[in-house]
Design an enzyme around this catalytic site. Structure first.
Site, PDB file in Angstrom:
ATOM      1  CB  SER A 261      -0.009 -13.472  -0.181  1.00  0.00           C
ATOM      2  OG  SER A 261      -0.136 -14.828   0.173  1.00  0.00           O
ATOM      3  CE  LYS A 262      -8.100 -11.946   3.605  1.00  0.00           C
ATOM      4  NZ  LYS A 262      -9.304 -11.368   3.034  1.00  0.00           N
TER       5      LYS A 262
END
Ligand code: GLU
Length: 494
Positions: A261-262
């Site tokens: 995930s970012k």
């Protein structure tokens, strides 16, 4: 109902060949999972001689990010994932941007109402109430309204959403190419919103309409959509349309328990590029994150994009989540760097060499030649070659090396001999420098290493360098090389 409209839409649908689509939402960020979906989708089309379509899913206006579609176009183009139809190139079922298809969704939502598989709902509900899904279908007063009553309220201008009418009882079974047949109780599905108050469709509705109207044969997407698939099936059935082949891919994970995930700082495609990874290596590695070749190719790891298009098959896609391993990507990157032609490697390495080596007299081709077999990521280059630009400060003890049988005293006498020999050298080229130093070692009756070590240390000021003494002296040029050897000798003399 305007049947002519629906018939015209049906008539436009291309049929008879594989058609796949990559349908990103413009979030401004192409994460590794997205890139993999794009790649698999492209590969299925190319492997089957089909058509690959790019569709922009921008109906969630709240999530729009400035310049976000540029990231998508840029990444796809850089990766060679060329699309045959899309917003920029057009095609037979344009437009390919959902916000430009607004009118279509409204028409199809009303068609579904007419067919009895959707209904107008006038209840005021916030989005979070909607999302919470705590919604007792039987208790929705609108589900039971007669069509005439509902139409009268619509005509009177009352705001409404259109909801899917899920059968109250029974089960729905859908087939996924990876996960097989899955059956769910209809009672467990919610009467999801298809068309919002603002007239825009929800993702789940727009997706089905577009996949059908664009003639999509294989819907490839992340497995987070698996739980919505029964509702998609009911929509297709409600319209009387064929259900496409679903290909839901398990997520790409950062570790055993968490998706990439970012938010956790996991790299996007662009981040990986900025970290010195080659597009080809990224694609090759990403292809193997959740897919493996079978049969004769089972053990093979290195594939170009064209080779992947030959061998890729849906049956090779795995059900289990894949873990993104940066070390493994680094391994692929090194393989790709080594396999490049010297010219291609130089072109890729030059900007990185020039970050550290600005002096135009220093030949970047010669420096690149030293680096090619010795670097795993392009970003390692500046720190490996900065000594060419300026001699770093170094300690005298670098001259001492057991294996080369050198200490201060030996190093001093080697430099004392090497300097005049190199000064007298007629031509400053690889062969002459090499012959000069090896002849000198022979004359001094020492091992080559005993002479080369101190020459390299004095020339580079570093224990570890790409290239040996001869290459480094050559690249520095006679004058700078002799200046540095002189400084080394001074260091050993005080
Ligand atoms: N717009 C969706 C996303 O970006 C695409 C899902 C799909 O391919 O159906 O996640």
């Amino acid at each position: 109902m305007d049947n002519a409209y629906f018939e015209a839409m049906e008539a436009k649908i291309p049929r008879g060949r594989i058609r796949t689509r990559f349908a990103p939402s413009p979030t401004g960020y192409m994460h590794v999972g997205n890139l993999r979906t794009a790649l698999y989708t492209w590969l299925i089309a190319r492997n089957g001689g089909g058509t690959f379509i790019l569709r922009i899913e921008d109906t969630d206006q709240g999530r729009l990010v400035e310049g976000a579609t540029d990231v998508i176009y840029r990444t796809m183009a850089e990766c060679g994932l060329t699309h045959d139809e899309g917003p920029d190139v057009g095609g037979p079922v344009a437009p390919y941007i959902q916000s430009e298809r607004r009118d279509t969704y409204g028409r199809y939502a009303r068609l579904l109402v007419e067919r009895g598989h959707a209904y107008y709902c006038f209840c005021e509900k916030t989005e979070s109430e909607e999302d919470a899904g705590e919604w007792d279908r039987a208790a929705d007063p609108c589900r039971a309204l007669s069509p005439e009553e509902a139409q009268a309220r619509v005509d009177a201008g009352e705001p409404y959403v259109i909801r899917q009418r899920i059968p109250a009882a029974g089960t729905t079974t859908f087939r996924d190419a990876i996960f097989g047949d899955i059956t769910v109780e209809n009672a467990a599905l919610d009467d999801q919103v298809l068309l919002k108050r603002d007239g825009l469709p929800t993702y789940n509705f727009a997706n089905v309409i577009d996949d059908h109207l664009m003639g999509i044969t294989h819907v490839v997407r992340g497995s987070e959509y698996l739980s919505s698939a029964p509702k998609y099936n009911l929509l297709y059935e409600g319209f009387g349309w064929d259900v496409p082949t679903y290909v839901h891919c398990s997520p790409v994970m950062r570790d055993q328990h968490n998706k990439m995930s970012k938010r956790h700082g996991d790299p996007s495609y662009e981040d990986l590029k900025a970290q010195g990874y080659l597009t080809e290596a990224i694609l090759n590695y990403v292809a193997l994150l959740g897919w493996s070749p079978r049969g004769e190719q089972a053990e093979r790891e290195v594939f170009s994009l064209a080779e992947l298009a030959e061998v890729f098959d849906i049956a090779g896609i795995s059900k289990s989540p894949a873990i993104f391993d940066i070390e493994k990507l680094t391994h692929f990157n090194a393989l790709y760097l080594r396999a490049m032609t010297p010219e291609a490697f130089h072109a890729a390495a030059e900007p990185y060499i020039r970050q550290a080596v600005r002096n135009p007299a220093l030949d970047t081709r010669a420096i690149a030649a030293l680096l090619q077999a010795r670097c795993e990521r392009l970003t390692e280059i500046p720190e490996k070659v900065d000594f060419f630009e300026a001699l770093p400060a170094y300690e005298k003890d670098l001259f001492t090396n057991k294996k080369s049988k050198t200490n201060d005293e030996v190093a001093r006498s080697m430099l004392e001999a090497a300097i005049p020999a190199l000064e007298e050298l007629g031509s400053w080229d690889q062969e002459s420098i090499h012959a000069c130093l090896t002849d000198l070692a022979a004359r001094l009756e020492v091992k080559n290493a005993t002479l080369m070590w101190p020459v390299r240390i004095a020339a580079a000021g570093r224990a570890v360098t790409p290239g040996g003494a001869v290459e480094i002296c050559l690249i520095l040029g006679r004058e700078e090389c002799l200046r540095r050897l002189g400084l080394g000798l001074e260091k050993l003399t005080v």
